[in-house]
Design a protein around this motif. Structure first.
Motif, short mmCIF file in Angstrom:
data_model
loop_
_atom_site.label_atom_id
_atom_site.label_comp_id
_atom_site.label_asym_id
_atom_site.label_seq_id
_atom_site.Cartn_x
_atom_site.Cartn_y
_atom_site.Cartn_z
N GLY A 128 0.71 -1.23 -0.10
CA GLY A 128 0.02 -0.21 -0.21
C GLY A 128 0.82 1.44 0.08
N PHE A 129 2.14 1.33 -0.57
CA PHE A 129 3.03 2.30 -0.62
C PHE A 129 3.44 2.71 0.83
N ASN A 130 3.54 1.94 1.82
CA ASN A 130 4.04 2.06 3.04
C ASN A 130 5.52 1.43 2.97
N ARG A 131 6.31 2.35 3.04
CA ARG A 131 7.99 1.69 2.78
C ARG A 131 8.43 1.35 4.13
N TYR A 132 7.60 1.33 5.44
CA TYR A 132 8.07 0.44 6.55
C TYR A 132 7.16 -0.72 6.92
N ALA A 133 6.49 -1.20 5.67
CA ALA A 133 5.58 -2.44 5.93
C ALA A 133 6.37 -3.59 6.16
N PHE A 182 14.11 -1.15 4.19
CA PHE A 182 13.10 -0.05 4.15
C PHE A 182 13.39 1.13 3.38
N ASP A 183 14.82 1.34 2.99
CA ASP A 183 15.15 2.49 2.35
C ASP A 183 14.43 2.28 1.07
N ILE A 184 13.98 3.53 0.31
CA ILE A 184 13.02 3.31 -0.80
C ILE A 184 13.92 2.65 -1.98
N ASN A 185 15.28 3.56 -2.45
CA ASN A 185 15.82 3.01 -3.37
C ASN A 185 16.48 1.49 -3.35
N ARG A 238 9.78 -7.14 3.94
CA ARG A 238 9.86 -5.77 4.36
C ARG A 238 9.82 -5.05 3.18
N GLY A 239 9.50 -3.45 3.58
CA GLY A 239 9.31 -2.46 2.65
C GLY A 239 8.44 -2.33 1.33
N LEU A 240 8.59 -1.35 0.63
CA LEU A 240 7.47 -1.03 -0.51
C LEU A 240 7.13 -2.62 -1.27
N MET A 241 8.14 -3.34 -1.43
CA MET A 241 7.94 -4.45 -2.49
C MET A 241 7.98 -5.78 -1.82
N GLN A 242 8.20 -5.62 -0.18
CA GLN A 242 8.11 -6.83 0.57
C GLN A 242 9.22 -7.66 0.26
N VAL A 243 10.11 -7.54 0.43
CA VAL A 243 11.47 -8.31 0.12
C VAL A 243 11.70 -9.20 1.22
N MET A 244 11.87 -10.50 1.10
CA MET A 244 12.34 -11.17 2.04
C MET A 244 13.69 -11.11 2.40
N PRO A 245 14.14 -11.12 3.97
CA PRO A 245 15.30 -10.65 4.17
C PRO A 245 16.69 -11.70 3.74
N PHE A 246 16.19 -13.12 3.24
CA PHE A 246 17.03 -13.86 2.78
C PHE A 246 17.97 -13.32 1.62
#
Length: 203
Positions: free
Chosen positions: A105-110, A138-141, A117-125
């Motif tokens: 939902g464009f929440n960078r801290y999701a 969580f950083d936009i770029n 995590r983040g805008l595109m919900q990337v898994m930490p692995f």
């Protein structure tokens, strides 16, 4: 599909299985290619045929995100990064916006229930696999670079089949709900062409 239905269903799906990308063993050549993509830190910029077209896109998309992101400077900075990282990865920026709409939902801290995590919900692995534990998802770029690189990777695996690539991205390969949701958000909220004007915004 009406906007309210797209948003409601997206929230339900996001709670259920958003960002559940599967950790996989990458070949050395693929891992090297993805690492190279992540490590390239070029400054985001709009890539269009003309400055006028770039400004038209930026103004239109900024208007569509106004309710979600009230600060115009933040909106424009985010949109520039989305367009750059999408284009750089060979992806349609409007499709990526549809994916972000569904995933965070464009929440960078999701943060999802499975830790994406983040805008595109990337898994930490992925930080361990193709980047660095020091990278901040969580950083936009950074988050956009990871997300677009990963989606491009899945698209290459699936020989350009977006339906299957999106399923892989979400960890729901073979199921229609998530790809259909992203497609619906893309077409209902972010579809754009140089001559489209205010088509979506006026619906």
């Amino acid at each position: 599909m009406k906007f309210i239905n797209v948003l409601w269903v997206s929230l339900l799906l996001n709670a259920a299985f958003a960002g559940a990308q599967r950790e996989e063993l990458l070949s050395h050549s693929v891992q090297t290619t993805l690492q190279r993509s992540i490590s390239d830190r070029a400054e985001p910029r709009l890539i269009f045929d003309s400055p006028a077209q770039a400004e038209a896109w930026l103004a239109e998309m900024s208007e569509r995100l106004k309710k979600r992101i009230p600060d115009e400077f933040v909106r424009r900075k985010l949109l520039t990064a989305i367009h750059y990282e999408s284009t750089r990865a060979g992806l349609d920026p409007q499709l990526v916006m549809g994916l972000i709409h569904v995933e965070s939902g464009f929440n960078r801290y999701a943060v999802s229930v499975v830790g994406a995590r983040g805008l595109m919900q990337v898994m930490p692995f992925w930080q361990r696999s193709i980047g660095s534990p020091e990278h901040n998802l969580f950083d936009i770029n950074t988050g956009l670079r990871y997300g677009c690189t990963i989606l491009r990777h899945y698209l290459d695996i699936e020989n350009g089949d977006y339906f299957r690539a999106l399923g892989r991205y979400n960890g729901s390969l073979g199921k229609a709900e998530y790809p259909n949701l992203v497609h619906g958000a893309w077409k209902n909220w972010y579809d754009w062409s140089p001559n489209s004007g205010q088509k979506v915004a006026q619906r």
